[in-house]
Design a protein around this motif. Structure first.
Motif, short mmCIF file in Angstrom:
data_model
loop_
_atom_site.label_atom_id
_atom_site.label_comp_id
_atom_site.label_asym_id
_atom_site.label_seq_id
_atom_site.Cartn_x
_atom_site.Cartn_y
_atom_site.Cartn_z
N ALA A 88 41.34 35.49 52.52
CA ALA A 88 41.84 34.48 51.58
C ALA A 88 41.09 33.15 51.78
N GLU A 89 40.77 32.86 53.04
CA GLU A 89 40.12 31.58 53.33
C GLU A 89 38.69 31.52 52.78
N LEU A 90 37.94 32.59 52.97
CA LEU A 90 36.58 32.58 52.41
C LEU A 90 36.64 32.63 50.88
N ALA A 91 37.62 33.36 50.34
CA ALA A 91 37.73 33.44 48.88
C ALA A 91 37.88 32.04 48.29
N TRP A 92 38.64 31.17 48.97
CA TRP A 92 38.81 29.82 48.45
C TRP A 92 37.47 29.10 48.36
N VAL A 93 36.68 29.21 49.42
CA VAL A 93 35.37 28.54 49.43
C VAL A 93 34.51 29.09 48.29
N LEU A 94 34.50 30.41 48.14
CA LEU A 94 33.67 31.03 47.10
C LEU A 94 34.17 30.68 45.69
N ASN A 95 35.47 30.47 45.56
CA ASN A 95 36.03 30.00 44.27
C ASN A 95 35.34 28.72 43.82
N THR A 96 35.07 27.87 44.78
CA THR A 96 34.50 26.57 44.44
C THR A 96 33.02 26.66 44.10
N LEU A 97 32.42 27.82 44.38
CA LEU A 97 31.00 28.01 44.07
C LEU A 97 30.79 28.87 42.83
N THR A 98 31.89 29.33 42.24
CA THR A 98 31.78 30.23 41.09
C THR A 98 32.01 29.46 39.81
N GLY A 99 31.14 29.64 38.85
CA GLY A 99 31.31 28.99 37.55
C GLY A 99 32.44 29.63 36.76
N VAL A 123 46.13 33.95 37.15
CA VAL A 123 44.87 33.35 37.59
C VAL A 123 44.28 34.20 38.72
N GLY A 124 45.14 34.84 39.50
CA GLY A 124 44.67 35.74 40.56
C GLY A 124 43.86 36.89 40.02
N LEU A 125 44.25 37.40 38.86
CA LEU A 125 43.49 38.48 38.24
C LEU A 125 42.10 37.98 37.84
N PHE A 126 42.08 36.71 37.40
CA PHE A 126 40.81 36.10 36.99
C PHE A 126 39.86 35.94 38.19
N THR A 127 40.41 35.51 39.33
CA THR A 127 39.55 35.24 40.49
C THR A 127 39.41 36.45 41.42
N TYR A 128 40.00 37.55 41.01
CA TYR A 128 39.95 38.79 41.78
C TYR A 128 38.54 39.16 42.28
N PRO A 129 37.50 39.08 41.43
CA PRO A 129 36.16 39.46 41.91
C PRO A 129 35.66 38.54 43.03
N ILE A 130 36.19 37.31 43.06
CA ILE A 130 35.74 36.36 44.08
C ILE A 130 36.36 36.72 45.43
N LEU A 131 37.61 37.19 45.40
CA LEU A 131 38.22 37.72 46.63
C LEU A 131 37.45 38.94 47.11
N MET A 132 37.01 39.75 46.17
CA MET A 132 36.22 40.94 46.54
C MET A 132 34.89 40.51 47.18
N ALA A 133 34.28 39.45 46.66
CA ALA A 133 33.05 38.93 47.26
C ALA A 133 33.32 38.48 48.69
N THR A 157 28.88 39.19 43.79
CA THR A 157 28.86 38.96 45.24
C THR A 157 27.46 38.57 45.71
N ARG A 158 26.48 39.27 45.19
CA ARG A 158 25.08 38.97 45.54
C ARG A 158 24.70 37.56 45.08
N ASP A 159 25.11 37.22 43.87
CA ASP A 159 24.81 35.88 43.34
C ASP A 159 25.45 34.81 44.22
N LEU A 160 26.69 35.03 44.61
CA LEU A 160 27.40 34.04 45.43
C LEU A 160 26.77 33.92 46.81
N ALA A 161 26.36 35.05 47.38
CA ALA A 161 25.70 35.01 48.70
C ALA A 161 24.41 34.21 48.61
N ASN A 162 23.61 34.50 47.59
CA ASN A 162 22.35 33.77 47.42
C ASN A 162 22.58 32.28 47.18
N ARG A 163 23.59 31.98 46.39
CA ARG A 163 23.90 30.58 46.07
C ARG A 163 24.32 29.83 47.34
#
Ligand code: TYM
Length: 332
Positions: A88-99, A123-133, A157-163
Protein backbone atom coordinates in the motif's frame (compact mmCIF):
# COMPACT_ATOMS: atom_id res chain seq x y z
CA UNK A 1 18.02 -17.01 -9.98
CA UNK A 2 15.82 -14.49 -11.80
CA UNK A 3 13.10 -12.98 -9.61
CA UNK A 4 9.48 -13.63 -10.51
CA UNK A 5 6.24 -12.24 -9.07
CA UNK A 6 2.61 -13.03 -9.74
CA UNK A 7 -0.75 -12.91 -8.00
CA UNK A 8 -4.42 -13.72 -8.18
CA UNK A 9 -7.49 -12.16 -6.64
CA UNK A 10 -9.33 -14.17 -4.00
CA UNK A 11 -12.63 -13.30 -5.58
CA UNK A 12 -14.37 -16.69 -5.81
CA UNK A 13 -14.73 -19.92 -3.86
CA UNK A 14 -12.62 -21.68 -6.43
CA UNK A 15 -10.09 -20.87 -9.11
CA UNK A 16 -11.20 -21.79 -12.62
CA UNK A 17 -9.51 -23.56 -15.51
CA UNK A 18 -8.35 -20.21 -16.95
CA UNK A 19 -6.57 -19.33 -13.70
CA UNK A 20 -5.07 -22.79 -13.58
CA UNK A 21 -3.86 -22.96 -17.18
CA UNK A 22 -3.00 -19.29 -17.63
CA UNK A 23 -1.34 -18.93 -14.24
CA UNK A 24 -1.07 -21.60 -11.57
CA UNK A 25 0.20 -24.42 -13.78
CA UNK A 26 2.96 -22.17 -15.09
CA UNK A 27 3.76 -20.82 -11.64
CA UNK A 28 4.41 -24.32 -10.36
CA UNK A 29 6.72 -25.06 -13.29
CA UNK A 30 8.60 -21.77 -12.92
CA UNK A 31 9.42 -22.02 -9.23
CA UNK A 32 12.33 -24.40 -9.84
CA UNK A 33 14.19 -22.02 -12.14
CA UNK A 34 13.17 -18.74 -10.50
CA UNK A 35 13.17 -17.00 -7.20
CA UNK A 36 9.40 -16.75 -7.09
CA UNK A 37 6.81 -14.83 -5.07
CA UNK A 38 3.13 -15.73 -5.38
CA UNK A 39 0.64 -13.42 -3.76
CA UNK A 40 -3.05 -13.62 -2.87
CA UNK A 41 -4.06 -10.06 -3.67
CA UNK A 42 -6.84 -9.36 -1.18
CA UNK A 43 -6.27 -5.61 -1.45
CA UNK A 44 -7.09 -5.86 -5.15
CA UNK A 45 -10.21 -7.86 -4.35
CA UNK A 46 -11.75 -5.03 -2.28
CA UNK A 47 -11.74 -2.69 -5.29
CA UNK A 48 -15.21 -4.16 -5.81
CA UNK A 49 -17.55 -4.71 -2.83
CA UNK A 50 -16.75 -7.85 -0.79
CA UNK A 51 -18.49 -9.42 2.14
CA UNK A 52 -15.88 -9.59 4.97
CA UNK A 53 -16.55 -13.19 6.04
CA UNK A 54 -16.53 -14.34 2.43
CA UNK A 55 -13.30 -12.48 1.69
CA UNK A 56 -11.58 -14.12 4.65
CA UNK A 57 -12.75 -17.52 3.43
CA UNK A 58 -11.85 -17.04 -0.25
CA UNK A 59 -8.42 -15.66 0.68
CA UNK A 60 -7.56 -18.84 2.59
CA UNK A 61 -9.09 -20.98 -0.15
CA UNK A 62 -7.02 -19.25 -2.80
CA UNK A 63 -3.81 -19.75 -0.82
CA UNK A 64 -4.71 -23.42 -0.27
CA UNK A 65 -5.29 -23.85 -4.01
CA UNK A 66 -1.87 -22.37 -4.78
CA UNK A 67 -0.29 -25.00 -2.55
CA UNK A 68 -2.49 -27.84 -3.81
CA UNK A 69 -1.76 -26.75 -7.39
CA UNK A 70 1.94 -27.23 -6.83
CA UNK A 71 3.39 -24.09 -5.23
CA UNK A 72 5.81 -25.13 -2.51
CA UNK A 73 5.66 -22.53 0.30
CA UNK A 74 9.04 -23.64 1.58
CA UNK A 75 10.63 -22.70 -1.74
CA UNK A 76 8.51 -19.96 -3.27
CA UNK A 77 7.25 -17.10 -1.12
CA UNK A 78 3.48 -17.58 -0.96
CA UNK A 79 1.77 -14.79 0.95
CA UNK A 80 -1.25 -12.55 1.45
CA UNK A 81 -0.83 -9.02 0.11
CA UNK A 82 -2.43 -7.16 3.05
CA UNK A 83 0.05 -8.80 5.44
CA UNK A 84 2.87 -6.79 3.84
CA UNK A 85 2.00 -3.09 4.32
CA UNK A 86 4.75 -1.95 1.94
CA UNK A 87 2.40 -2.77 -0.98
CA UNK A 88 0.00 0.00 0.00
CA UNK A 89 2.86 2.36 0.82
CA UNK A 90 4.64 2.02 -2.50
CA UNK A 91 1.30 2.19 -4.33
CA UNK A 92 0.78 5.65 -2.85
CA UNK A 93 4.12 6.87 -4.19
CA UNK A 94 3.41 5.39 -7.62
CA UNK A 95 -0.05 7.02 -7.61
CA UNK A 96 1.69 10.36 -7.56
CA UNK A 97 3.75 9.42 -10.62
CA UNK A 98 0.84 8.17 -12.72
CA UNK A 99 -1.02 10.49 -15.06
CA UNK A 100 -4.78 10.64 -14.77
CA UNK A 101 -5.05 10.08 -18.53
CA UNK A 102 -2.60 7.23 -18.38
CA UNK A 103 -4.68 5.44 -15.73
CA UNK A 104 -7.86 6.19 -17.68
CA UNK A 105 -6.56 4.22 -20.65
CA UNK A 106 -6.51 0.91 -18.78
CA UNK A 107 -8.98 -1.26 -20.68
CA UNK A 108 -9.76 -3.56 -17.77
CA UNK A 109 -10.84 -0.58 -15.67
CA UNK A 110 -13.08 0.60 -18.47
CA UNK A 111 -14.69 -2.86 -18.76
CA UNK A 112 -15.16 -3.31 -15.04
CA UNK A 113 -16.38 0.24 -14.46
CA UNK A 114 -18.88 -0.11 -17.30
CA UNK A 115 -20.22 -3.27 -15.67
CA UNK A 116 -20.75 -1.49 -12.35
CA UNK A 117 -21.98 1.76 -13.80
CA UNK A 118 -19.22 4.37 -14.12
CA UNK A 119 -20.42 6.45 -11.15
CA UNK A 120 -20.49 3.64 -8.62
CA UNK A 121 -17.06 2.23 -9.52
CA UNK A 122 -14.59 2.99 -6.72
CA UNK A 123 -11.45 5.12 -6.99
CA UNK A 124 -9.67 1.96 -5.81
CA UNK A 125 -10.79 0.19 -8.96
CA UNK A 126 -9.34 3.07 -10.96
CA UNK A 127 -5.94 2.91 -9.23
CA UNK A 128 -5.90 -0.88 -9.09
CA UNK A 129 -3.17 -1.21 -11.80
CA UNK A 130 -0.93 1.09 -9.74
CA UNK A 131 -1.21 -1.21 -6.72
CA UNK A 132 -0.31 -4.05 -9.07
CA UNK A 133 2.77 -2.09 -10.19
CA UNK A 134 3.74 -1.71 -6.53
CA UNK A 135 3.36 -5.47 -5.99
CA UNK A 136 5.77 -6.14 -8.81
CA UNK A 137 8.32 -3.37 -8.24
CA UNK A 138 8.81 -4.00 -4.51
CA UNK A 139 10.64 -7.22 -5.27
CA UNK A 140 12.90 -6.13 -8.13
CA UNK A 141 10.93 -8.51 -10.26
CA UNK A 142 12.31 -9.46 -13.65
CA UNK A 143 9.48 -11.68 -14.84
CA UNK A 144 5.69 -11.49 -14.39
CA UNK A 145 3.81 -14.59 -15.58
CA UNK A 146 0.21 -13.62 -16.39
CA UNK A 147 -2.63 -14.28 -18.81
CA UNK A 148 -2.84 -11.75 -21.61
CA UNK A 149 -5.61 -9.74 -19.90
CA UNK A 150 -2.92 -8.42 -17.52
CA UNK A 151 -0.43 -7.39 -20.18
CA UNK A 152 -1.43 -3.73 -20.23
CA UNK A 153 -0.94 -3.54 -16.46
CA UNK A 154 2.58 -4.92 -16.76
CA UNK A 155 3.28 -2.32 -19.48
CA UNK A 156 2.16 0.40 -17.06
CA UNK A 157 4.43 -1.11 -14.42
CA UNK A 158 7.36 -0.88 -16.81
CA UNK A 159 6.55 2.75 -17.59
CA UNK A 160 6.36 3.62 -13.89
CA UNK A 161 9.64 1.84 -13.14
CA UNK A 162 11.40 3.71 -15.93
CA UNK A 163 9.84 7.01 -14.87
CA UNK A 164 10.91 6.59 -11.25
CA UNK A 165 14.40 5.47 -12.28
CA UNK A 166 14.96 8.45 -14.55
CA UNK A 167 13.61 10.96 -12.02
CA UNK A 168 15.19 9.62 -8.85
CA UNK A 169 18.04 7.40 -10.00
CA UNK A 170 18.16 3.68 -10.80
CA UNK A 171 15.97 1.95 -8.20
CA UNK A 172 13.66 -0.60 -9.80
CA UNK A 173 14.26 -3.52 -12.13
CA UNK A 174 12.07 -3.13 -15.23
CA UNK A 175 9.96 -6.31 -15.40
CA UNK A 176 8.96 -8.30 -18.48
CA UNK A 177 5.54 -9.91 -18.86
CA UNK A 178 5.76 -13.66 -19.38
CA UNK A 179 2.82 -14.86 -21.43
CA UNK A 180 2.54 -18.26 -23.03
CA UNK A 181 0.81 -17.63 -26.36
CA UNK A 182 -1.16 -20.86 -26.57
CA UNK A 183 -2.69 -20.64 -23.12
CA UNK A 184 -2.83 -16.89 -22.63
CA UNK A 185 -6.60 -17.00 -22.87
CA UNK A 186 -9.03 -19.75 -21.97
CA UNK A 187 -12.60 -19.09 -23.05
CA UNK A 188 -15.99 -19.70 -21.51
CA UNK A 189 -17.33 -23.12 -22.57
CA UNK A 190 -20.80 -21.75 -23.30
CA UNK A 191 -19.63 -18.52 -24.82
CA UNK A 192 -16.25 -19.21 -26.45
CA UNK A 193 -15.98 -15.64 -27.70
CA UNK A 194 -15.38 -14.32 -24.19
CA UNK A 195 -12.73 -15.36 -21.70
CA UNK A 196 -13.49 -17.69 -18.83
CA UNK A 197 -14.06 -15.27 -15.97
CA UNK A 198 -15.12 -15.41 -12.33
CA UNK A 199 -17.47 -12.53 -12.99
CA UNK A 200 -19.36 -14.09 -15.92
CA UNK A 201 -23.14 -13.75 -15.72
CA UNK A 202 -23.67 -17.52 -15.73
CA UNK A 203 -21.38 -20.20 -14.36
CA UNK A 204 -22.42 -22.90 -16.84
CA UNK A 205 -19.36 -22.27 -19.02
CA UNK A 206 -16.83 -22.10 -16.19
CA UNK A 207 -14.77 -25.10 -15.09
CA UNK A 208 -14.09 -24.66 -11.36
CA UNK A 209 -11.04 -26.34 -9.87
CA UNK A 210 -12.97 -27.33 -6.72
CA UNK A 211 -16.17 -28.55 -8.38
CA UNK A 212 -17.32 -32.16 -8.05
CA UNK A 213 -15.67 -34.17 -10.87
CA UNK A 214 -19.08 -35.28 -12.19
CA UNK A 215 -20.21 -31.66 -12.47
CA UNK A 216 -17.02 -30.70 -14.30
CA UNK A 217 -17.35 -33.59 -16.75
CA UNK A 218 -20.96 -32.66 -17.45
CA UNK A 219 -20.09 -29.03 -18.13
CA UNK A 220 -17.37 -30.03 -20.56
CA UNK A 221 -19.66 -32.46 -22.37
CA UNK A 222 -22.15 -29.60 -22.85
CA UNK A 223 -19.56 -27.18 -24.23
CA UNK A 224 -20.69 -25.16 -27.25
CA UNK A 225 -19.00 -26.20 -30.51
CA UNK A 226 -20.21 -25.58 -34.08
CA UNK A 227 -22.27 -27.27 -36.78
CA UNK A 228 -19.22 -28.62 -38.62
CA UNK A 229 -17.48 -31.88 -37.79
CA UNK A 230 -13.80 -31.20 -38.28
CA UNK A 231 -11.54 -31.01 -35.21
CA UNK A 232 -8.99 -28.34 -35.94
CA UNK A 233 -7.68 -25.18 -34.29
CA UNK A 234 -9.30 -22.15 -35.86
CA UNK A 235 -10.29 -19.34 -33.48
CA UNK A 236 -12.27 -17.49 -36.16
CA UNK A 237 -14.38 -20.36 -37.46
CA UNK A 238 -14.28 -22.82 -34.57
CA UNK A 239 -13.94 -20.92 -31.30
CA UNK A 240 -15.43 -23.69 -29.12
CA UNK A 241 -13.40 -26.53 -30.61
CA UNK A 242 -10.23 -24.44 -30.50
CA UNK A 243 -10.80 -23.72 -26.81
CA UNK A 244 -11.28 -27.43 -26.08
CA UNK A 245 -8.05 -28.22 -27.94
CA UNK A 246 -6.21 -25.57 -25.93
CA UNK A 247 -7.51 -26.99 -22.66
CA UNK A 248 -6.67 -30.57 -23.65
CA UNK A 249 -3.19 -29.53 -24.73
CA UNK A 250 -2.57 -27.76 -21.41
CA UNK A 251 -3.76 -30.72 -19.36
CA UNK A 252 -1.96 -33.45 -21.33
CA UNK A 253 1.16 -31.68 -22.57
CA UNK A 254 0.37 -32.78 -26.14
CA UNK A 255 0.80 -30.01 -28.72
CA UNK A 256 -2.24 -28.74 -30.62
CA UNK A 257 -0.97 -29.87 -34.08
CA UNK A 258 -0.39 -33.32 -32.65
CA UNK A 259 -3.92 -33.35 -31.18
CA UNK A 260 -5.36 -32.31 -34.57
CA UNK A 261 -3.69 -35.37 -36.09
CA UNK A 262 -4.97 -37.64 -33.34
CA UNK A 263 -8.56 -36.46 -33.78
CA UNK A 264 -8.68 -36.78 -37.55
CA UNK A 265 -11.88 -38.63 -38.40
CA UNK A 266 -13.16 -38.47 -34.82
CA UNK A 267 -16.18 -36.56 -33.56
CA UNK A 268 -16.75 -33.69 -31.14
CA UNK A 269 -18.14 -36.18 -28.62
CA UNK A 270 -14.79 -38.01 -28.51
CA UNK A 271 -12.94 -34.76 -28.01
CA UNK A 272 -15.22 -33.61 -25.19
CA UNK A 273 -15.01 -36.95 -23.44
CA UNK A 274 -11.20 -36.81 -23.50
CA UNK A 275 -11.08 -33.19 -22.33
CA UNK A 276 -13.39 -34.06 -19.43
CA UNK A 277 -11.22 -37.01 -18.44
CA UNK A 278 -7.99 -35.03 -18.63
CA UNK A 279 -9.38 -32.16 -16.55
CA UNK A 280 -10.90 -34.44 -13.92
CA UNK A 281 -7.67 -36.41 -13.63
CA UNK A 282 -5.68 -33.27 -12.85
CA UNK A 283 -8.27 -31.47 -10.69
CA UNK A 284 -9.39 -34.38 -8.51
CA UNK A 285 -6.18 -34.61 -6.45
CA UNK A 286 -5.86 -30.80 -6.38
CA UNK A 287 -9.36 -30.59 -4.94
CA UNK A 288 -8.65 -33.26 -2.33
CA UNK A 289 -5.44 -31.55 -1.23
CA UNK A 290 -7.12 -28.13 -1.05
CA UNK A 291 -9.88 -29.44 1.22
CA UNK A 292 -7.27 -31.15 3.40
CA UNK A 293 -5.32 -27.88 3.80
CA UNK A 294 -8.52 -26.02 4.67
CA UNK A 295 -9.22 -28.53 7.41
CA UNK A 296 -6.36 -27.01 9.38
CA UNK A 297 -6.68 -23.25 8.89
CA UNK A 298 -4.39 -22.49 11.85
CA UNK A 299 -1.51 -24.32 10.19
CA UNK A 300 -2.26 -22.64 6.86
CA UNK A 301 -2.29 -19.22 8.59
CA UNK A 302 1.08 -19.98 10.18
CA UNK A 303 2.65 -20.86 6.83
CA UNK A 304 1.23 -17.68 5.31
CA UNK A 305 2.42 -15.48 8.19
CA UNK A 306 5.93 -16.88 7.96
CA UNK A 307 5.95 -16.26 4.21
CA UNK A 308 4.66 -12.71 4.71
CA UNK A 309 7.70 -12.09 6.92
CA UNK A 310 9.98 -13.39 4.17
CA UNK A 311 8.28 -11.10 1.64
CA UNK A 312 8.35 -8.07 3.97
CA UNK A 313 12.09 -8.35 4.39
CA UNK A 314 12.59 -7.76 0.65
CA UNK A 315 9.74 -5.27 0.30
CA UNK A 316 10.76 -3.08 3.24
CA UNK A 317 14.30 -2.72 1.92
CA UNK A 318 12.96 -1.51 -1.45
CA UNK A 319 10.51 0.86 0.20
CA UNK A 320 13.24 2.35 2.41
CA UNK A 321 15.32 3.11 -0.68
CA UNK A 322 12.30 4.65 -2.42
CA UNK A 323 11.43 6.87 0.57
CA UNK A 324 15.01 7.98 0.78
CA UNK A 325 15.27 8.77 -2.96
CA UNK A 326 12.07 10.83 -3.03
CA UNK A 327 13.19 12.95 -0.09
CA UNK A 328 11.19 11.70 2.87
CA UNK A 329 12.92 12.33 6.19
CA UNK A 330 13.55 8.95 7.70
CA UNK A 331 12.88 8.18 11.35
CA UNK A 332 16.14 8.04 13.31
P1 TYM B 1 -6.90 -12.36 -11.75
O1 TYM B 1 -7.14 -12.70 -10.33
O2 TYM B 1 -8.04 -11.79 -12.54
O3 TYM B 1 -6.40 -13.64 -12.53
C1 TYM B 1 -5.32 -14.41 -12.05
C2 TYM B 1 -4.48 -14.92 -13.22
O4 TYM B 1 -5.25 -15.78 -14.07
C3 TYM B 1 -5.17 -15.32 -15.41
N1 TYM B 1 -6.45 -15.58 -16.06
C4 TYM B 1 -6.57 -16.26 -17.20
N2 TYM B 1 -5.65 -16.84 -17.99
C5 TYM B 1 -6.10 -17.47 -19.08
N3 TYM B 1 -7.42 -17.55 -19.42
C6 TYM B 1 -8.37 -16.97 -18.65
N4 TYM B 1 -9.66 -17.08 -18.97
C7 TYM B 1 -7.96 -16.29 -17.47
N5 TYM B 1 -8.62 -15.62 -16.49
C8 TYM B 1 -7.68 -15.20 -15.64
C9 TYM B 1 -4.88 -13.83 -15.29
O5 TYM B 1 -4.29 -13.32 -16.44
C10 TYM B 1 -3.94 -13.80 -14.11
O6 TYM B 1 -2.63 -14.11 -14.52
N6 TYM B 1 -4.48 -8.01 -11.48
C11 TYM B 1 -4.31 -9.46 -11.37
C12 TYM B 1 -3.71 -9.91 -10.08
C13 TYM B 1 -2.45 -9.25 -9.70
C14 TYM B 1 -1.16 -9.49 -10.24
C15 TYM B 1 -0.28 -8.65 -9.52
C16 TYM B 1 -0.68 -10.32 -11.23
C17 TYM B 1 -2.29 -8.30 -8.74
N7 TYM B 1 -0.98 -7.94 -8.62
C18 TYM B 1 1.09 -8.62 -9.81
C19 TYM B 1 0.69 -10.31 -11.50
C20 TYM B 1 1.56 -9.45 -10.80
C21 TYM B 1 -5.66 -10.11 -11.52
O7 TYM B 1 -6.67 -9.54 -11.24
O8 TYM B 1 -5.63 -11.42 -11.89
Amino acid sequence: LPRLFSGMQPSADSLHAGNYIGALQQWAALQDTHDALYCVVDMHAITVPQDPATLRETTRRTAAQYIAGGIDPAKSILFIQSQVPAHAELAWVLNTLTGFGEASRMTQFKDKAAKQGADSASVGLFTYPILMAADILLYNTQLVPVGDDQKQHVELTRDLANRFNSRFGPTFAVPEPYILKETARIYDLQNPESKMSKSAASDSGIVWMLDEPSKTAKKIRSAVTDTGREIRFDRGEKAGVSNLLTILSAFTGTSIPRLEEQYEGKGYGDLKKDVAEAVVEVFTPVRARTLELLDDPAELDRVLAHNADRAAEIANATLATVYDRIGFVRKV
